[in-house]
Each structure stands twice: as structure tokens, then as C-alpha cells.
Design a protein around this motif. Structure first.
Motif, PDB file in Angstrom:
ATOM      1  N   ASN A 177       0.837  -1.190  -0.001  1.00  0.00           N
ATOM      2  CA  ASN A 177       0.155   0.177   0.378  1.00  0.00           C
ATOM      3  C   ASN A 177       0.959   1.490   0.285  1.00  0.00           C
ATOM      4  N   VAL A 178       1.409   1.532  -0.941  1.00  0.00           N
ATOM      5  CA  VAL A 178       2.995   1.926  -1.540  1.00  0.00           C
ATOM      6  C   VAL A 178       2.169   3.281  -2.264  1.00  0.00           C
ATOM      7  N   PRO A 179       2.540   4.754  -2.814  1.00  0.00           N
ATOM      8  CA  PRO A 179       2.557   5.054  -3.671  1.00  0.00           C
ATOM      9  C   PRO A 179       3.023   4.840  -5.456  1.00  0.00           C
ATOM     10  N   PHE A 180       3.849   4.413  -5.432  1.00  0.00           N
ATOM     11  CA  PHE A 180       4.911   3.257  -5.850  1.00  0.00           C
ATOM     12  C   PHE A 180       4.904   1.896  -6.117  1.00  0.00           C
ATOM     13  N   PRO A 181       4.363   1.625  -5.920  1.00  0.00           N
ATOM     14  CA  PRO A 181       3.778  -0.056  -5.924  1.00  0.00           C
ATOM     15  C   PRO A 181       4.626  -0.512  -7.425  1.00  0.00           C
ATOM     16  N   ASN A 182       6.002  -1.724  -7.021  1.00  0.00           N
ATOM     17  CA  ASN A 182       5.968  -2.530  -8.379  1.00  0.00           C
ATOM     18  C   ASN A 182       5.043  -3.343  -8.823  1.00  0.00           C
ATOM     19  N   PRO A 183       4.725  -3.428 -10.145  1.00  0.00           N
ATOM     20  CA  PRO A 183       3.789  -3.433 -10.825  1.00  0.00           C
ATOM     21  C   PRO A 183       4.313  -5.378 -11.192  1.00  0.00           C
ATOM     22  N   GLN A 184       2.833  -5.949 -10.891  1.00  0.00           N
ATOM     23  CA  GLN A 184       3.113  -7.278 -10.345  1.00  0.00           C
ATOM     24  C   GLN A 184       3.742  -8.389 -12.037  1.00  0.00           C
ATOM     25  N   ARG A 185       3.005  -7.764 -13.186  1.00  0.00           N
ATOM     26  CA  ARG A 185       3.698  -8.351 -13.750  1.00  0.00           C
ATOM     27  C   ARG A 185       4.209  -7.337 -14.936  1.00  0.00           C
ATOM     28  N   SER A 186       5.366  -7.864 -15.926  1.00  0.00           N
ATOM     29  CA  SER A 186       6.181  -6.326 -16.245  1.00  0.00           C
ATOM     30  C   SER A 186       6.920  -7.309 -16.749  1.00  0.00           C
ATOM     31  N   LYS A 187       6.942  -6.421 -17.339  1.00  0.00           N
ATOM     32  CA  LYS A 187       8.336  -7.065 -19.425  1.00  0.00           C
ATOM     33  C   LYS A 187      10.049  -6.403 -18.661  1.00  0.00           C
ATOM     34  N   HIS A 188       9.706  -5.751 -18.455  1.00  0.00           N
ATOM     35  CA  HIS A 188      10.770  -5.762 -17.898  1.00  0.00           C
ATOM     36  C   HIS A 188      11.604  -6.097 -16.268  1.00  0.00           C
ATOM     37  N   THR A 189      13.030  -6.370 -15.973  1.00  0.00           N
ATOM     38  CA  THR A 189      13.230  -6.198 -14.822  1.00  0.00           C
ATOM     39  C   THR A 189      14.644  -5.283 -14.239  1.00  0.00           C
ATOM     40  N   LEU A 190      14.510  -4.792 -13.639  1.00  0.00           N
ATOM     41  CA  LEU A 190      15.907  -3.868 -13.324  1.00  0.00           C
ATOM     42  C   LEU A 190      16.075  -3.708 -12.079  1.00  0.00           C
ATOM     43  N   GLY A 214      15.746   8.057  -7.104  1.00  0.00           N
ATOM     44  CA  GLY A 214      14.538   9.266  -8.355  1.00  0.00           C
ATOM     45  C   GLY A 214      15.462   8.520 -10.117  1.00  0.00           C
ATOM     46  N   ILE A 215      16.284   7.279  -9.933  1.00  0.00           N
ATOM     47  CA  ILE A 215      16.091   6.780 -10.798  1.00  0.00           C
ATOM     48  C   ILE A 215      14.813   5.577 -11.681  1.00  0.00           C
ATOM     49  N   ARG A 216      14.497   4.743 -10.468  1.00  0.00           N
ATOM     50  CA  ARG A 216      14.178   4.216 -11.060  1.00  0.00           C
ATOM     51  C   ARG A 216      12.219   4.667 -11.155  1.00  0.00           C
ATOM     52  N   LEU A 217      11.713   5.212 -10.062  1.00  0.00           N
ATOM     53  CA  LEU A 217      10.602   6.224 -10.552  1.00  0.00           C
ATOM     54  C   LEU A 217      10.059   5.897 -11.933  1.00  0.00           C
ATOM     55  N   PRO A 218      10.437   6.868 -12.666  1.00  0.00           N
ATOM     56  CA  PRO A 218      10.476   6.762 -13.888  1.00  0.00           C
ATOM     57  C   PRO A 218      10.202   5.730 -14.479  1.00  0.00           C
ATOM     58  N   PHE A 219      11.527   4.707 -14.243  1.00  0.00           N
ATOM     59  CA  PHE A 219      10.200   3.259 -14.620  1.00  0.00           C
ATOM     60  C   PHE A 219       9.411   2.536 -14.593  1.00  0.00           C
ATOM     61  N   ASN A 220       9.169   2.716 -12.599  1.00  0.00           N
ATOM     62  CA  ASN A 220       7.786   2.079 -11.822  1.00  0.00           C
ATOM     63  C   ASN A 220       7.214   2.425 -13.345  1.00  0.00           C
ATOM     64  N   GLU A 221       7.210   3.706 -13.352  1.00  0.00           N
ATOM     65  CA  GLU A 221       6.151   4.222 -14.365  1.00  0.00           C
ATOM     66  C   GLU A 221       5.603   3.853 -15.108  1.00  0.00           C
ATOM     67  N   LEU A 222       6.690   3.089 -15.918  1.00  0.00           N
ATOM     68  CA  LEU A 222       6.251   2.644 -17.180  1.00  0.00           C
ATOM     69  C   LEU A 222       6.665   0.680 -17.074  1.00  0.00           C
ATOM     70  N   GLY A 223       6.321   0.316 -16.133  1.00  0.00           N
ATOM     71  CA  GLY A 223       5.579  -0.726 -15.218  1.00  0.00           C
ATOM     72  C   GLY A 223       7.155  -1.889 -15.544  1.00  0.00           C
ATOM     73  N   TYR A 224       8.263  -1.078 -15.264  1.00  0.00           N
ATOM     74  CA  TYR A 224       9.282  -2.106 -14.039  1.00  0.00           C
ATOM     75  C   TYR A 224       9.335  -2.460 -13.342  1.00  0.00           C
ATOM     76  N   LYS A 225       9.951  -4.055 -13.596  1.00  0.00           N
ATOM     77  CA  LYS A 225       9.355  -4.611 -11.631  1.00  0.00           C
ATOM     78  C   LYS A 225      11.089  -4.120 -11.153  1.00  0.00           C
TER      79      LYS A 225
END
Ligand SMILES: C[S@@+](CC[C@H](N)C(=O)[O-])C[C@H]1O[C@@H](n2cnc3c(N)ncnc32)[C@H](O)[C@@H]1O
Length: 424
Positions: free
Chosen positions: A108-121, A130-141
Motif C-alpha cells: 500500500n505505497v505510492p509507487f508499488p512494483n507492478p505485479q507483472r512486467s515486461k522488463h526487470t531492473l 529518483g532513477i527508479r521512479l520513471p521506470f516504475n511508471e513505465l511498468g518495470y519491475k
């Protein structure tokens, strides 16, 4: 052949265990609560014991120990905590964590990891993400993160539901990195540059944080990398330090492009220049990448809170105000602006901040000549969205935002990397 030799040298090397006494950053060891929570976060977000034959006995034990530690902490915080503190119970929870209503802090957080994703990091030297945040928005896990500062870990946990692992120089941390992931992110610290220029190859760079990045690249070979650092990295020691870094990336098989970018060009009212290195394993992928961006106008107005909304303790003393008045006597003052006094005592008045650095410079930043920037304003100056949670003191936010990145700048780069990775 020569490449192979260098790679062996890394494997055989002993890893130095450095603790940065100068910066006062704290190391939290393997058995710390934070480390246990890192094990638990990684398990909750990425793993499953159920039907997972590959989970070794040690991993199982580590996860169960982390759950026990977590339950004990909960019990000490909530007197009405109803769950059993036995190893049997912890092991039942480990088998099927989703059945128990225990882990909302991880989801229950503002930027949770997507359940399913195409790419991992993986997110190294993660700071506040700060670097991770935009990738979170793009659905990266995110499948692994590391940050050794306890307060940055708290901020990261509050926002991503994931506690980063600690000191990345330790094998006990690196062993948690999954073998396969697509993208490595690292805004590595720059303390060790002073010694890097004289270094030629892999063996020599040991003891620097870039060595850690190189080692992980050598072992895991992700498709893509995004590295960030201060602009001075490119010119340090007549460019020799940067040359070493580029050469080692090349030896590791990465084709890279790099550029110095300024936060001011990405809509933020902040002059902050950083070198960005983007790399791919394949030449055709890097050929598709460019640093062409359309400049965005910056707006300080969007960043500022109203004076009556900020903590009164942020307002400057009468003494500072009188000093500033004198220093700016013949200057044209316009609003809104951020006043910045440099070491020589000169004050510049601009509609953007020209120094959001950890430590000293902050003392000289004044919003409209009256008060220091608030925690929310500091986060906005780096482009963090307003639902980004503040979970630590103002002093820590100052340090964390000073260390972090201009999120909109990374966002534009992330979109380009994503476009290329999706072409496969
Ligand atoms: C330049 S900052 C990166 C900030 C990050 N990009 C962000 O968005 O907040 C470097 C970070 O590396 C962390 N760090 C330094 N040495 C470390 C180590 N040995 N293991 C893990 N983290 C480390 C520092 O605590 C600091 O937060």
C-alpha cells in the motif's frame, strides 16, 4: 582473450570492505532489521516458496527468520497484535504470505512494483529512488535494490514498499541479485574519483564504487545500463578518470553514449548538470538511442508552497535578513526567486536554484529572500510528484534530495530506453 583475463581477475579478487567515515553514512549489516526487511521485501515482491524447488534451504531459513523479525517488531509496536510468534507460524506465512493480512506496508505505497512486467531492473546506490521512479511508471519491475543509508532506506520503503539491501561492496549483499535482469541503474557516488585517474584496468579500480557496477555487469550481463554522475566526472584528472570508465564498459561489451544534461532544460527551476551514460549490449540498440530532447520551460511558481503553509522554523533570522538586504542593495529583485549566496558572499537572485547540494549550499538558499525551502519544495525541485511520501526529518530530506536526481530528466531517458528494449 585479454578481456577474459581481466574478468578472471575480478572473480579471484578479495573485495575490500569500506565504510565511508568521511561522509558519516552508516553501514547497516547483514543481521540488521533493515537487511531482514530487504530479504522480506524481495521475497514478497518477487519470490514464492510455494512450488519453488529452487529456493535453497538457506534462502528458506533467511526468509523465515525475516518474517519472525517482522512479526516481533509488529508485536512490540501493537499490543493487540494477535499473531503467533513461533517459527512454525512464520514458516506457514512464508508458504503463502498473501493469505495473511500482515504486509500492507509493502504494497500500500505510492509507487508499488507492478505485479507483472515486461522488463526487470536493479537499482544500485538507490538513494530515494529518483532513477527508479520513471521506470516504475513505465511498468518495470525492480528485482533488487541497494542503499546503505538507514534514512534513505526508510524513504525508499515508504514509497516503493521495498527495503533496499545494504552495502553493495559486500558479497553477502550481492548474492541477493537475481542472475537475470534487463537493466542496471546506478547513480554511483563519486568520492573515490581522486584516485581513479591513474587507474588503467579492472584490477586498479577496485575500491571504487564503479568497480562494484563493473563487477555486477560482468557477472549478470544485463541488456542495458543507465549510469548517472556529477558533470565533473567527465573532466576529472584531465578526463582520464572518465576514459577509464568508458574503456571498462567497452571491455565488458557495452556500447555507450553519454552526455552532460541540465535539469533546467527539463522543466525544473534548478541548474544541475549531470553526466548520463546509457549503454546496450548490442550496437544496433545504442544506434537507436539519442540524447535529443526538446527543452521545457522551468517554473519556480509550480514548486513553491505558500509561506503560511511552511514550517515557521524555516524563516530566516533578523540577522540573516539584514545581511541579505545589504548584499542585494543595488540588485533588481524579482519574484518568485531563489536567493543564493556563494562562498565569496555574493548573492544571486534567480527564478531557479543554482545549488541544491547536500550540506553547505543549502544554508545559502532562500526562497524570495526570506525562508529556506520546505521538504516538499526540495522534492519538487527535483521533480518528485506530490504523492511521494515524506517519511523522515527535514534534515534528512535535505540530504536525500541533494543526493538525488532530476526525475523529469531521467523520465525522458527512461522512455527512450524503454522504446528500444520493447523493439526486441
Ligand atoms: C549519488 S547518491 C544516489 C542517489 C539516487 N540516485 C537517488 O535518486 O536518490 C549515492 C548513494 O549511494 C549510497 N551508497 C554509497 N556507498 C554505498 C554502498 N557501499 N552500498 C550501498 N549504497 C551506498 C549513498 O548512501 C547514496 O545514497
Amino acid at each position: 582473450m585479454a578481456k577474459q583475463k581481466q574478468i578472471e581477475a575480478i572473480r579471484l579478487s578479495d573485495f575490500p570492505e569500506e565504510i565511508d567515515e568521511k561522509t558519516g553514512l552508516k553501514f547497516y549489516g547483514e543481521t540488521s532489521y533493515e537487511n531482514q526487511m530487504a530479504v522480506l521485501s524481495q521475497y514478497l515482491h518477487n519470490g514464492s516458496l510455494e512450488g519453488n524447488d529452487t529456493a535453497t534451504k538457506n534462502q528458506r531459513e533467511e526468509i523465515i527468520a525475516a518474517i519472525l523479525e517482522f512479526l516481533e517488531r509488529k508485536k512490540s509496536q501493537h499490543s493487540d497484535f494477535e499473531y503467533d510468534l513461533s517459527e512454525d507460524f512464520a514458516s506457514m506465512v512464508a508458504e503463502n504470505p498473501g493469505q495473511y493480512n500482515l504486509f500492507e506496508d509493502f504494497f500500500n505505497v505510492p509507487f508499488p512494483n507492478p505485479q507483472r512486467s515486461k522488463h526487470t531492473l536493479i537499482d544500485l546506490f538507490a538513494g530515494i529512488g529518483g532513477i527508479r521512479l520513471p521506470f516504475n511508471e513505465l511498468g518495470y519491475k525492480c528485482v533488487f535494490s541497494s542503499e546503505w543509508d538507514k534514512f534513505a532506506q526508510q524513504t525508499y520503503f515508504a514509497n516503493f514498499g521495498e527495503m533496499p539491501f545494504g552495502d553493495i561492496t559486500k558479497e553477502s549483499t550481492k548474492k541477493h541479485i537475481p542472475q537475470h535482469f534487463d537493466l542496471l541503474l546506478a547513480g554511483f557516488p563519486c568520492q573515490a574519483f581522486s584516485i581513479m585517474g591513474k587507474m588503467k584496468g579492472f584490477d586498479d579500480i577496485r575500491g571504487t564504487m564503479f568497480f562494484e557496477v563493473a563487477t555486477i555487469l560482468e557477472r549478470h550481463r544485463p541488456q542495458a545500463i543507465l549510469l548517472e554522475n556529477v558533470k565533473q566526472l567527465t573532466t576529472h584528472d584531465h578526463g582520464r578518470t572518465f576514459k577509464t570508465i568508458l574503456r571498462i564498459l567497452d571491455e565488458l561489451g557495452y556500447h555507450v553514449k553519454w552526455q552532460v544534461l541540465n535539469a533546467l532544460d527539463f522543466g525544473l527551476p534548478q541548474k544541475r548538470e549531470r553526466v548520463i551514460i546509457v549503454g546496450f549490449q548490442s550496437q544496433s540498440q545504442i544506434d537507436k538511442f539519442s540524447f535529443d530532447f526538446t527543452k521545457k520551460p522551468h517554473s519556480l511558481e509550480k514548486v513553491l508552497e505558500k509561506d503560511d503553509e511552511v514550517d515557521p522554523s524555516l524563516f530566516a533570522s533578523e540577522m540573516i535578513l539584514a545581511k541579505r538586504k545589504k548584499q542585494t542593495e543595488n540588485k533588481r529583485v524579482f519574484y518568485p526567486s531563489i536567493w543564493h549566496e556563494n562562498k565569496a558572499g555574493n548573492v544571486s537572485i534567480l527564478d531557479y536554484a543554482c545549488a541544491l547540494r547536500t550540506g553547505a549550499s543549502y544554508n545559502y538558499l532562500l526562497v524570495n529572500g526570506k525562508r529556506r525551502p520546505s521538504s516538499r519544495e526540495l522534492l519538487r525541485l527535483q521533480g518528485f510528484p506530490d504523492n511521494y511520501k515524506i517519511a523522515v526529518s527535514h534534515g534528512e530530506i535535505r540530504r536525500q534530495t541533494g543526493n538525488s536526481v532530476a526525475v523529469p530528466m531521467i523520465r525522458e531517458i527512461a522512455q527512450k530506453i524503454d522504446y528500444i528494449l520493447n523493439m526486441n
